[in-house]
Design an enzyme around this catalytic site. Structure first.
Site, mmCIF file in Angstrom:
data_model
loop_
_atom_site.group_PDB
_atom_site.id
_atom_site.type_symbol
_atom_site.label_atom_id
_atom_site.label_comp_id
_atom_site.label_asym_id
_atom_site.label_seq_id
_atom_site.Cartn_x
_atom_site.Cartn_y
_atom_site.Cartn_z
ATOM 1 N N VAL A 1 0.822 -1.218 0.000
ATOM 2 C CA VAL A 1 0.000 0.000 0.000
ATOM 3 C C VAL A 1 0.855 1.266 0.000
ATOM 4 O O VAL A 1 0.345 2.370 -0.176
ATOM 5 C CB VAL A 1 -0.985 0.048 1.201
ATOM 6 N N HIS B 1 -2.658 4.539 -9.606
ATOM 7 C CA HIS B 1 -3.121 5.227 -8.399
ATOM 8 C C HIS B 1 -2.432 6.584 -8.407
ATOM 9 O O HIS B 1 -1.522 6.845 -7.647
ATOM 10 C CB HIS B 1 -2.720 4.417 -7.167
HETATM 11 N N1 APR Z 1 9.915 -1.095 8.607
HETATM 12 C C1 APR Z 1 8.756 -0.963 9.299
HETATM 13 N N2 APR Z 1 8.129 0.211 9.487
HETATM 14 C C2 APR Z 1 8.703 1.302 8.963
HETATM 15 C C3 APR Z 1 9.913 1.251 8.237
HETATM 16 C C4 APR Z 1 10.526 -0.018 8.081
HETATM 17 N N3 APR Z 1 11.668 -0.163 7.420
HETATM 18 N N4 APR Z 1 10.222 2.519 7.866
HETATM 19 C C5 APR Z 1 9.230 3.318 8.322
HETATM 20 N N5 APR Z 1 8.322 2.590 8.999
HETATM 21 C C6 APR Z 1 7.119 3.040 9.700
HETATM 22 C C7 APR Z 1 7.255 4.368 10.419
HETATM 23 O O1 APR Z 1 7.988 4.238 11.622
HETATM 24 C C8 APR Z 1 5.792 4.734 10.642
HETATM 25 O O2 APR Z 1 5.301 4.243 11.877
HETATM 26 O O3 APR Z 1 6.064 3.276 8.762
HETATM 27 C C9 APR Z 1 5.068 4.039 9.472
HETATM 28 C C10 APR Z 1 4.408 5.002 8.511
HETATM 29 O O4 APR Z 1 3.348 5.566 9.175
HETATM 30 P P1 APR Z 1 2.759 7.022 8.894
HETATM 31 O O5 APR Z 1 3.861 8.010 8.851
HETATM 32 O O6 APR Z 1 1.636 7.204 9.849
HETATM 33 O O7 APR Z 1 2.196 6.909 7.403
HETATM 34 P P2 APR Z 1 0.807 6.205 6.925
HETATM 35 O O8 APR Z 1 -0.272 7.209 6.914
HETATM 36 O O9 APR Z 1 0.627 4.982 7.729
HETATM 37 O O10 APR Z 1 1.148 5.858 5.426
HETATM 38 C C11 APR Z 1 2.025 4.802 5.090
HETATM 39 O O11 APR Z 1 0.837 4.353 3.041
HETATM 40 O O12 APR Z 1 -0.860 5.494 1.896
HETATM 41 C C12 APR Z 1 0.512 5.243 1.993
HETATM 42 O O13 APR Z 1 1.454 7.291 1.144
HETATM 43 C C13 APR Z 1 1.275 6.508 2.317
HETATM 44 O O14 APR Z 1 3.455 5.654 1.801
HETATM 45 C C14 APR Z 1 2.559 5.961 2.851
HETATM 46 C C15 APR Z 1 2.117 4.677 3.569
#
Ligand code: APR
Length: 315
Positions: free
Chosen positions: A124, A181
């Site tokens: 996603v 998308h």
């Molecule tokens: N492994 C696991 N988690 C990770 C890693 C990794 N290597 N790198 C980053 N993360 C985590 C971050 O620590 C954070 O908790 O991914 C999470 C992302 O969360 P948010 O910043 O809240 O973003 P979110 O709204 O969840 O969106 C995530 O989905 O719709 C797409 O464009 C959006 O690319 C984005 C993704």
């Protein structure tokens, strides 16, 4: 089916994990993140909702390292949803996230393949079509077992706008979007109906165009309002339904980002199409009947994402 993993415990990942747990069809939902304590804390909180919501699925939170440490916890997962990555900020295109998120999705996909080689991966992270292609390359999993979530969400946004415009129940509305998308999303008005009646009979063409444009910009509209993140309630509903469709193994037909090779006369690209979903991921791409203009738009979308997907191979 017993185990589903959600990588990334941000807004998208945590709401997906909660929805999956509340379905009560999996034995375990594993939620991971690189921020120490975050997945464990969220899992504890979700588990404490079990007596209230009445589900037995257990949520397990696990902190992982960027070096792949901690991934033993996902072993045996039937489905892995990858949400790790940065969301957009106001004014950004999804494509602006390409390099940063490729640097996250590549190692995550490698670790997933190491510990859950039999899983179906649902991506996603944005930019969606490119990250799905990268996850397949990096994991080396068969193309049918790597798919992306976009069409379910875009279609839901379109249906919601139509239902609100007409003042009818959302359940009576059927819409469809294919393609990418992003900029080259392809809404398919010819497949849109309300209580079985063609949408074109109920709304003037200009109104349909307006709703199509709003759908295409649906994510950006929410990013602009939130200012500090992107959408997650509708996105997580879409991703969770896809994971459930894999678990159910009933061949549900859904708009997803799938590997297209020959269908619609389009060769070798991850693209938004309707597909039959089962235990092995994409059972088959459905060749939705399209008008000439819609087919041309789908070809245009394929061309645009193909060029970008070639770029991610080196990222
Ligand atoms: N492994 C696991 N988690 C990770 C890693 C990794 N290597 N790198 C980053 N993360 C985590 C971050 O620590 C954070 O908790 O991914 C999470 C992302 O969360 P948010 O910043 O809240 O973003 P979110 O709204 O969840 O969106 C995530 O989905 O719709 C797409 O464009 C959006 O690319 C984005 C993704």
């Amino acid at each position: 089916m017993s185990k589903v993993t959600v990588v990334g415990a941000g807004f998208y990942g945590s709401t997906t994990a909660q929805r999956l747990a509340e379905y009560d069809v999996f034995e375990t939902v594993v939620l991971t993140d690189i921020v120490e304590g975050k997945p464990e804390g969220l899992a504890l909180d979700m588990n404490q909702s079990r007596p209230i919501e009445g589900f037995e699925t257990t949520v397990v939170g696990v902190t992982t390292g960027t070096d792949g440490s901690g991934y033993e916890a996902i072993e045996g997962s039937d489905v892995v949803v990858i949400t790790a990555g940065f969301p957009r900020k106001p004014g950004m295109l999804r494509m602006d996230l390409l390099e940063k998120n490729a640097g996250i999705v590549r190692p995550v996909s490698e670790s997933v393949a190491r510990y859950a080689p039999d899983a179906v991966i649902i991506v996603v992270t944005n930019p969606l079509d490119e990250m799905t292609a990268l996850a397949q390359l990096a994991s080396g999993l068969p193309k049918n077992r790597v798919l992306g979530q976009a069409g379910m969400l875009d279609t839901a946004r379109f249906s919601n706008f139509v239902a609100t415009e007409l003042g009818v129940p959302v359940g009576s509305v059927r819409t469809l979007t294919l393609g990418s998308h992003g900029e080259t999303m392809v809404p398919v008005p010819s497949a849109c109906t309300v209580d079985g009646r063609p949408l074109a009979e109920l709304l003037p063409a200009e109104k349909v165009d307006e709703l199509v444009t709003r759908t295409r910009n649906g994510g950006a509209e929410i990013v602009a309002l939130l200012k500090t993140g992107s959408a997650y309630y509708a996105p997580s509903a879409a991703a969770a339904r896809m994971a459930k469709a894999v678990a159910d193994d009933a061949g549900a037909v859904m708009p997803v980002c799938a590997w297209v090779d020959g269908e619609f006369g389009i060769e070798g690209v991850y693209l938004g199409v309707e597909a039959e979903i089962g235990r092995d991921g994409v059972r088959r791409v459905v060749q939705t009947p399209l008008t000439e203009a819609e087919t041309a738009a789908l070809h245009e979308a394929a061309q645009a994402v193909r060029a970008k997907q070639a770029d991610v191979a080196g990222m």
